[in-house]
Each structure stands twice: as structure tokens, then as C-alpha cells.
Enzyme design. Structure first.
Site, PDB file in Angstrom:
ATOM      1  CG  ASP A 115      -2.020  -1.026   1.145  1.00 28.77           C
ATOM      2  OD1 ASP A 115      -2.460  -1.333   0.020  1.00 28.77           O
ATOM      3  OD2 ASP A 115      -2.452  -1.515   2.206  1.00 28.77           O
ATOM      4  CG  ASP A 123      -6.557  -1.389  -1.708  1.00 28.82           C
ATOM      5  OD1 ASP A 123      -6.820  -2.589  -1.877  1.00 28.82           O
ATOM      6  OD2 ASP A 123      -5.630  -0.985  -0.973  1.00 28.82           O
TER       7      ASP A 123
END
Length: 186
Positions: free
Chosen positions: A137, A159
Site C-alpha cells: 500500500d 483498492d
């Protein structure tokens, strides 16, 4: 007297190629997701900030998430995480692809939305299967204390695709439902 002539027009069955075109979006998302993650891993040390934009509103960071959204499950055993975060999502994605292919009633917006969700899901599954440390991330956004969060949980391209396309899919189903109700009344 002239003989009767009949013309028979032969049209071979055309595949419904239009319904497969949106799957191109899934491929684009997977590629963009994996390229951005590779760049982050290569250029930003783990658990550090690479750069900031608009003060500290948007930061590009490098973190690993062995859990799922909001880091749920990161402390669970590897066996449980493997089943819940690898096997189960893989089965769901396969089922979604199957429904996508077999269903001829999805609108074009629904097909594009489902394709975006598939691409995002596969992007993160690649990390789960091939990165022992978990999903990479890197997008970190200030959230100004809303819902008790100073910063929104860090996320990535995959995401983003799942969330945006999921919202679009819900909206498209609500629009279709509203249209059905309107048509039923008339």
C-alpha cells in the site's frame, strides 16, 4: 415463366464481443497496480514517506499490509490469512468472472464496473500469492479526524479500483431498479 429464385442470406453467429471489451479495464488496472507497487518497492524504503503533496494532505509511502482493508486480520495466523485472504477471494473472483460471462443482462456500466472490481481483486491477489509480506500500500490521505481517523488507511491502485467500481456498480443497480419500478407502474 421464370423459375422462382430465393435468396438466402447467411449470417454466421457473431460472438457477443462487446460484453468482453470491458475486461480490458481489468487488465489495465492489474498492470497499473503492479507497476506502481514495483516502483514503490524499488524507490521508497519500507515504512517511510517518499513524497508529500499539498502539505501533508497526500503522501506517497511504502507499507506492507498482511491483512485486508483497514489492516483487519494482520495478526492472524498465516494459515487463517491464507484461507481467508487468498483462497476465498480467488474463489469469489472466479465466480464473478463466471457470472460476468454467462449473464447477458448486465448494462455496459455494470460490465465496466465489474471489470474494475475484477482487476483490483486480481491486483491484490497477486501480492497475496507472491509477496510474503502482504499487499503493498502506498497512497496515504489526510482525513482530518473524521470517524476518529487522522489519516485514511493507506491503500493502492487495486483498492481504489475496487472501491470506485463498487460504488458505480451499486449506483447502476439502483438506477436499473428505479427504471424497473417506473416501467412496472406505466
Amino acid at each position: 415463366m421464370a423459375p422462382n429464385t430465393y435468396t438466402v442470406e447467411f449470417k454466421p453467429a457473431q460472438p457477443k464481443i462487446k460484453k468482453y471489451i470491458p475486461l480490458f479495464l481489468a487488465a489495465v488496472i492489474i498492470i497499473a497496480d503492479q507497476i506502481t507497487k514495483a516502483l514503490i518497492v524499488k524507490n521508497i524504503p519500507l515504512y517511510s514517506i517518499g513524497t508529500s503533496f499539498f502539505g501533508d494532505f497526500l503522501r506517497i509511502v511504502h507499507v506492507n499490509n498482511p491483512g485486508i482493508a483497514f489492516s483487519i486480520g494482520q495478526s492472524w495466523s498465516l494459515t487463517i490469512r491464507s484461507i481467508l485472504f487468498r483462497i476465498l477471494p480467488l474463489i469469489v473472483i472466479i465466480l464473478v468472472i463466471g457470472v460476468y460471462i454467462r449473464n447477458d443482462t448486465f448494462t455496459l456500466l455494470q460490465r465496466w464496473s465489474i471489470s474494475g472490481i475484477i482487476g483490483g481483486g486480481i491486483g491484490n491477489l497477486i501480492d497475496r500469492f507472491f509477496r510474503s509480506e502482504g499487499v503493498i500500500d502506498f497512497i496515504d490521505v489526510k482525513f482530518y479526524g473524521l470517524f476518529g481517523l487522522e489519516r485514511w488507511p493507506t491503500f493502492n491502485v487495486a483498492d481504489s479500483a475496487v472501491v470506485v467500481c463498487g460504488i458505480l456498480l451499486i449506483i447502476s443497480f439502483l438506477i436499473a431498479l428505479k427504471k424497473e419500478k417506473k416501467d412496472a407502474i406505466e
